[in-house]
Write a protein that holds these residues in place. Structure first.
Motif, PDB file in Angstrom:
ATOM      1  N   TRP A  32      75.498  49.516  -1.713  1.00 32.66           N
ATOM      2  CA  TRP A  32      75.591  48.139  -2.192  1.00 32.66           C
ATOM      3  C   TRP A  32      74.232  47.572  -2.578  1.00 32.66           C
ATOM      4  O   TRP A  32      74.129  46.422  -2.987  1.00 32.66           O
TER       5      TRP A  32
ATOM      6  N   ALA B 104      71.843  46.614  -0.690  1.00 29.16           N
ATOM      7  CA  ALA B 104      71.821  45.388   0.116  1.00 29.16           C
ATOM      8  C   ALA B 104      70.441  45.030   0.637  1.00 29.16           C
ATOM      9  O   ALA B 104      70.298  44.345   1.641  1.00 29.16           O
TER      10      ALA B 104
ATOM     11  N   TYR C  42      79.637  40.835   2.015  1.00 30.89           N
ATOM     12  CA  TYR C  42      79.085  40.343   0.761  1.00 30.89           C
ATOM     13  C   TYR C  42      80.084  39.610  -0.128  1.00 30.89           C
ATOM     14  O   TYR C  42      79.745  39.185  -1.224  1.00 30.89           O
TER      15      TYR C  42
ATOM     16  N   VAL D 178      74.921  35.883   3.279  1.00 32.38           N
ATOM     17  CA  VAL D 178      74.620  37.290   3.048  1.00 32.38           C
ATOM     18  C   VAL D 178      74.815  37.641   1.579  1.00 32.38           C
ATOM     19  O   VAL D 178      74.022  38.366   0.979  1.00 32.38           O
ATOM     20  N   ALA D 179      75.877  37.132   0.971  1.00 35.23           N
ATOM     21  CA  ALA D 179      76.200  37.468  -0.414  1.00 35.23           C
ATOM     22  C   ALA D 179      75.069  37.115  -1.364  1.00 35.23           C
ATOM     23  O   ALA D 179      74.835  37.795  -2.360  1.00 35.23           O
TER      24      ALA D 179
ATOM     25  N   ALA E 262      72.605  40.042  -2.136  1.00 34.52           N
ATOM     26  CA  ALA E 262      73.043  41.324  -2.682  1.00 34.52           C
ATOM     27  C   ALA E 262      72.746  41.421  -4.170  1.00 34.52           C
ATOM     28  O   ALA E 262      72.571  40.425  -4.857  1.00 34.52           O
TER      29      ALA E 262
ATOM     30  N   GLN F 105      77.471  46.480  -6.898  1.00 29.78           N
ATOM     31  CA  GLN F 105      78.624  46.280  -6.027  1.00 29.78           C
ATOM     32  C   GLN F 105      79.885  46.826  -6.669  1.00 29.78           C
ATOM     33  O   GLN F 105      80.103  46.707  -7.869  1.00 29.78           O
TER      34      GLN F 105
END
Length: 399
Positions: free
Chosen positions: A50, A52, A381, A387-388, A391, A396
Motif C-alpha cells: 500500500w 503506507a 486506509y 491514517v488515510a 497513504a 492502493q
C-alpha cells in the motif's frame, strides 16, 4: 514490592524519554512492536504493497522472525542495547500508526498524539487461557498494577479478531467496546491459504527429514509452565510411544520458545526435536496428528482439518494457576486424555472427532480467509481519516 518498584522506575524512565521525543515532528510512519513475529510480518508485507510510508519494526528479544525480506528498519528493542532502545522510543513517539502483537507494559505511559492509531494484533487466533482483566492472577496484584493494566488496554484504538468469539473475549479481557474491534481476520493465518508457499515448505521439510516420507508425523507442542522454563518435564512416556507407534509414526517435539532444554534423545529415529523452528506454522503443514494442551495452536491447525488430541495431564493444577475457560473445554475439537496409555489408544482407534475440528475452525476462523493482512490495511486506509491521509492513493488496490 521490589517488582513494583522496578516497574515504576522503568516506566518513569520510558515516560520521560517518550515525552521528549514527542516534541519531534510526527512522520508518515508505522511502527510495529514484535514479540512473536508472524502477525507483524504479514501485516508489514501488506503495508509495503500500500506504500503506507516508512515501516519500522521494534524487535524484542523473544521475537524469532528475522524480517529479512521486508523494506523496513529493524530495531532491536531491549534495554541491553541502549542506543537502539532509545531509537525505538523515538519511533513510537513520532509515528502515526503503532501496532503491537502482545501486552507491553510501556504502553501505560505512552500518551500518544490525538491522531495516532494504536492497533493490537495479538498473537493468537483464539483463547483457551484467561488473560487480561479475566486472568485469575490479576486479583493478587496490587491496585497500582491493576490500574497499569487498564492503562495499557486503554491505548488500543483497535484490536484485530478472526471471529465473533474472539471479539467478545477481547471486550471482556481488555475492557473494550465493540467500536474497538476490527473484524479483519488474523494476519498470520494468511499462511494457510498460500498454496505455492505451502507446497515449497512441505518440500523443504521433507528434504530435511526424509523419514516423514515413510511415516506419519505426530507433533507434540505443549504450552509452557511458569515453573518449567529452565527444566521442562516431558510427561509423555516416550519409550512406550516408541514401542507401540514407532513403526508407523515419528514424534516431532516442539517446546515453547521461552523454554530452555537440551534434549537427550534416546530414540533418534523416532523423536525429532523441532523446537528450533522460529515459527510453528510450517511444521503444522507436515503434521498428521497434533498433540497439545492449553496452547493457541489448535485455532490455526484446525484450518487444515486434521486430528488434534489434548494431553491435559495437569488440568486441575493449571486451572488454578492460569485459568482455562470452561466453555472452551466443553468445545475442544478432539479427545482429552490424561496419560500416555489413553493417548495411544485414541491414535490406534483413530478416535479423533474430526467433525468437531471443522466446526471449531468455522467458529474461531470466521474472518480469516487468506486475505486478513490485506483486509486490515485496507480498513485502516479507507475507514480511518487520520491514517488515510498518509497513504499514497496511486498504489492502493481494493478487493
Amino acid at each position: 514490592m521490589v517488582r513494583e518498584l522496578a516497574i515504576s522506575l522503568y516506566l518513569a524512565f520510558f515516560k520521560t524519554l517518550f515525552i521528549c521525543f514527542k516534541l519531534f515532528p510526527q512522520k508518515n510512519k508505522t511502527t510495529l512492536v514484535s514479540s512473536f513475529g508472524d502477525n507483524v510480518l504479514y501485516t508489514a508485507k501488506s503495508l509495503e504493497k500500500w506504500n503506507a510510508g516508512e515501516i519500522v519494526i521494534l524487535k524484542t528479544p523473544s521475537c524469532r522472525e528475522e524480517f529479512t525480506d521486508l523494506d523496513a528498519e529493524i530495531v532491536p528493542f531491549s534495554m541491553t542495547n541502549v542506543s537502539a532502545f532509545l531509537k525505538g522510543i523515538y519511533h513510537l513517539a513520532t509515528s502515526r500508526v503503532v501496532m503491537v502483537d502482545n501486552y507491553f507494559g510501556f504502553l501505560a505511559v505512552t500518551d500518544f498524539k490525538p491522531n495516532v492509531t494504536c492497533i493490537q494484533l495479538w498473537h493468537a487466533a483464539g483463547a483457551m487461557k484467561k488473560f487480561g482483566l479475566t486472568d485469575p492472577s490479576v486479583q493478587t496484584r496490587s491496585p497500582r498494577a491493576q490500574e497499569r493494566f487498564k492503562q495499557v488496554y486503554s491505548r488500543f484504538t483497535y484490536v484485530t479478531v478472526g471471529s465473533e468469539k474472539m471479539a467478545s473475549i477481547f471486550q471482556e479481557s481488555f475492557g473494550l467496546s465493540n467500536a474497538n474491534i476490527l473484524r479483519t481476520g488474523m494476519p498470520r493465518t494468511d499462511f494457510f491459504f498460500d498454496n505455492s508457499q505451502i507446497e515449497q515448505i512441505e518440500k523443504e521439510i521433507t528434504e530435511q527429514y526424509p523419514i516423514i516420507k515413510k511415516r506419519k508425523v505426530i507433533l507434540y507442542a505443549p504450552t509452557y509452565r511458569d515453573d518449567e522454563l529452565a527444566k521442562p518435564k516431558i510427561e509423555l512416556d516416550i519409550e512406550r510411544l516408541y514401542r507401540e507407534l514407532g513403526q508407523e509414526y515419528v514424534l516431532f517435539l516442539r517446546l515453547h520458545p521461552a523454554v530452555t532444554w537440551d534434549l537427550a534423545n534416546y530414540y533418534p529415529n523416532f523423536v525429532i526435536d523441532v523446537t528450533h523452528y522460529k515459527n510453528i506454522n510450517p511444521l503444522l503443514l507436515v503434521t498428521d496428528i497434533l498433540i497439545t494442551d492449553y496452547s493457541s495452536i489448535p485455532f490455526e491447525y484446525s484450518l487444515l482439518n486434521r486430528p488434534i488430541i489434548f494431553f491435559t495431564y495437569d488440568l486441575e493444577d493449571y486451572q488454578k494457576k492460569r485459568g482455562v475457560s470452561d466453555e472452551y473445554l466443553e468445545s475442544l475439537p478432539g479427545p482429552m486424555v490424561r496419560d500416555t496409555k489413553s493417548l495411544i489408544k485414541v491414535i490406534k482407534k483413530s478416535d479423533f472427532q474430526l467433525e468437531k475440528v471443522q466446526a471449531f475452525s468455522k467458529q474461531w476462523n470466521q474472518y480469516s480467509n487468506g486475505h486478513a493482512s490485506e483486509q486490515l490495511v485496507q480498513v485502516m486506509y479507507t475507514s480511518n481519516p487520520a491514517v488515510a491521509a498518509t497513504a499514497n492513493p496511486s498504489t492502493q488496490t481494493t478487493r
